[in-house]
Scaffold this active site. Structure first.
Site, PDB file in Angstrom:
ATOM      1  NE  ARG A  80      96.888 -35.660  15.736  1.00  0.00           N
ATOM      2  CZ  ARG A  80      95.588 -35.442  15.559  1.00  0.00           C
ATOM      3  NH1 ARG A  80      94.763 -36.450  15.478  1.00  0.00           N
ATOM      4  NH2 ARG A  80      95.112 -34.226  15.482  1.00  0.00           N
ATOM      5  CE1 TYR A  81      99.198 -42.220  17.352  1.00  0.00           C
ATOM      6  CE2 TYR A  81      96.996 -41.544  16.677  1.00  0.00           C
ATOM      7  CZ  TYR A  81      98.021 -41.547  17.610  1.00  0.00           C
ATOM      8  OH  TYR A  81      97.854 -40.873  18.790  1.00  0.00           O
ATOM      9  NE  ARG A 134      95.662 -46.073  15.137  1.00  0.00           N
ATOM     10  CZ  ARG A 134      96.461 -45.855  16.180  1.00  0.00           C
ATOM     11  NH1 ARG A 134      96.008 -45.243  17.234  1.00  0.00           N
ATOM     12  NH2 ARG A 134      97.719 -46.248  16.149  1.00  0.00           N
ATOM     13  CB  CYS A 193      78.166 -30.267  16.652  1.00  0.00           C
ATOM     14  SG  CYS A 193      79.889 -30.518  16.202  1.00  0.00           S
ATOM     15  CB  CYS A 236      81.104 -29.237  23.652  1.00  0.00           C
ATOM     16  SG  CYS A 236      80.085 -30.623  23.096  1.00  0.00           S
ATOM     17  CB  CYS A 285      84.450 -27.979  20.991  1.00  0.00           C
ATOM     18  SG  CYS A 285      84.871 -28.843  19.469  1.00  0.00           S
ATOM     19  NE  ARG A 339      88.953 -32.433  14.992  1.00  0.00           N
ATOM     20  CZ  ARG A 339      88.658 -33.727  15.145  1.00  0.00           C
ATOM     21  NH1 ARG A 339      87.408 -34.094  15.281  1.00  0.00           N
ATOM     22  NH2 ARG A 339      89.614 -34.636  15.130  1.00  0.00           N
ATOM     23  CG  ASP A 352      92.323 -31.493  23.684  1.00  0.00           C
ATOM     24  OD1 ASP A 352      93.374 -32.088  23.968  1.00  0.00           O
ATOM     25  OD2 ASP A 352      91.322 -32.053  23.208  1.00  0.00           O
ATOM     26  CG  ASP A 356      94.816 -35.940  21.528  1.00  0.00           C
ATOM     27  OD1 ASP A 356      95.715 -36.388  20.790  1.00  0.00           O
ATOM     28  OD2 ASP A 356      93.617 -36.246  21.451  1.00  0.00           O
ATOM     29  CE  LYS A 369      92.692 -39.687  21.777  1.00  0.00           C
ATOM     30  NZ  LYS A 369      92.952 -39.623  20.340  1.00  0.00           N
TER      31      LYS A 369
HETATM   32  S1  SF4 Z   1      83.115 -31.747  21.241  1.00  0.00           S
HETATM   33 FE1  SF4 Z   1      83.173 -30.350  19.474  1.00  0.00          FE
HETATM   34  S2  SF4 Z   1      83.004 -31.700  17.686  1.00  0.00           S
HETATM   35 FE2  SF4 Z   1      82.268 -32.865  19.469  1.00  0.00          FE
HETATM   36  S3  SF4 Z   1      80.034 -32.500  19.557  1.00  0.00           S
HETATM   37 FE3  SF4 Z   1      81.001 -31.010  20.917  1.00  0.00          FE
HETATM   38  S4  SF4 Z   1      81.258 -29.211  19.581  1.00  0.00           S
HETATM   39 FE4  SF4 Z   1      80.943 -30.937  18.214  1.00  0.00          FE
END
Ligand code: SF4
Length: 348
Positions: free
Chosen positions: A86-87, A90, A99, A103, A106, A108, A267, A304, A311
């Site tokens: 994006r930049y 970076r 993972c 989460c 999440c 993603r 997000d 974001d 961000k």
């Molecule tokens: S936020 Fe998403 S990418 Fe990060 S540990 Fe949790 S599930 Fe995995």
């Protein structure tokens, strides 16, 4: 996706009568809870903040009009598999999409899962070549998934490869492992992180109960090895949108030599509307920390911008309501103004 929620039922984290509904959730979004995180959950508390983060909920089946499959625009800024840029200075490198925990909020969640695995060797090689060819790449942010789930052998090879690229000055890892699976921070993992270049680790922690003795020990291994450790947290309704909880989290991190870096506004990930709070509520919480706790404990509260525009800090001067009060207006690093949530369905 792993739709098997039987282990959660066996641990008493999910009542059997919820199984059918939650299997539908797990068919869409990956589910995993480590023993360490499961041990922190009080199954008798329907509002348990650790359960809220990891145990699937029927609320995830509700699609909100604001939801975006790719909320921060990874796909739009991905020139090849495993790379997001994006930049100019970076690059994100995503060598793994698995993972230790999944989460529920999440960003993603449409990309990660136990079946997603590793970036194939040829694709990883092309990703390294991309970084080598882009001499303006000052920092590589290794993320995923969780890169600390790579075997120490693979991790060591990755660090060595990045360390050898002359123009890369900083290697940064984003990980949930020291919190969610601290036993994986082994001597072999520490050895894999040995680098000539500056190597940073950013851990993801959202609630003071995650700062367990095992997590402290894992972080201590990193800090004693001279690795600067930062933290990022997500501001989540029902988890940490409380001044006392945030204060305990931030103080606890700093007391173990971890500098709070970002506090993310949640997000617009699918099925996560129940975690989202209003920006004004987030601003009030962050304002309440100012002058009350040490500046060392203050993270930057950021959004974001949906669509991948970068961000931005959510200070009151940087985020304001539009004149009709319908949405928020934020400016990206290029000075372009964006409505939040976006009205354009193609924005994210
Ligand atoms: S936020 Fe998403 S990418 Fe990060 S540990 Fe949790 S599930 Fe995995």
């Amino acid at each position: 996706m792993s739709a098997d929620i039987t282990p959660l039922i066996a641990r008493g984290l999910v009542a059997p009568e919820r199984a059918a509904e939650l299997r539908r959730v797990a068919e869409r979004f990956a589910v995993a809870v480590t023993d360490e995180m499961a041990a922190l959950i009080d199954p008798a508390d329907p509002a348990d903040p650790i359960a809220a983060q990891f145990v699937p909920s029927e609320a995830e089946l509700h699609a909100a009009s604001d939801d975006r499959a790719d909320p921060i625009g990874d796909a739009r800024f991905s020139p090849l598999p495993g790379i997001v840029q994006r930049y100019p200075d970076r690059v994100l490198l995503k060598p793994i999409l698995v993972c230790p925990v999944y989460c529920r909020f999440c960003f993603r969640r449409e990309q990660v899962g136990p079946g997603r695995g590793l970036l194939p060797p040829a694709a990883l090689e092309r990703a390294f070549a991309y970084i080598e060819q882009h001499a303006e790449t000052w920092e590589v942010i290794v993320t995923g998934g969780d890169p600390f789930l790579l075997s120490p052998r693979r991790l060591k090879a990755l660090v060595r490869r990045l360390d050898a690229i002359a123009h890369v000055q900083v290697i940064r890892f984003h990980t949930r492992v020291p919190v969610a699976a601290p036993r994986r921070v082994t001597a072999a993992l520490m050895d894999a992180l040995t680098a000539e270049k500056a190597l940073y680790v950013v851990v993801h922690a959202n609630h003071p109960r995650e700062l367990t003795p095992a997590m402290r020990e894992a972080v201590g291994r990193l800090t004693r090895a001279g690795i600067p450790v930062l933290a990022q947290s997500v501001l989540l309704r029902g988890v940490n949108d409380d001044p006392a909880v945030l204060e305990a989290l931030l103080r606890g991190l700093v007391a173990m030599r971890v500098k709070p870096y970002y506090l993310h506004h949640p997000d617009l990930a699918p099925g996560t509307a129940h975690f989202r709070l209003d920006i004004a509520a987030g601003q009030r919480l962050v304002a309440g920390l100012r002058g009350h706790i040490s500046g060392l404990c203050q993270p930057t509260y950021v959004l974001d911008i949906p669509g991948g525009f970068g961000k931005v800090p959510l200070t009151p001067s940087a985020a304001r309501r539009d004149d009709a009060g319908r949405c928020w207006l934020v400016s990206d690093p290029a000075g372009r103004q964006h409505a939040y949530p976006p009205s354009d369905p193609d924005a994210g």
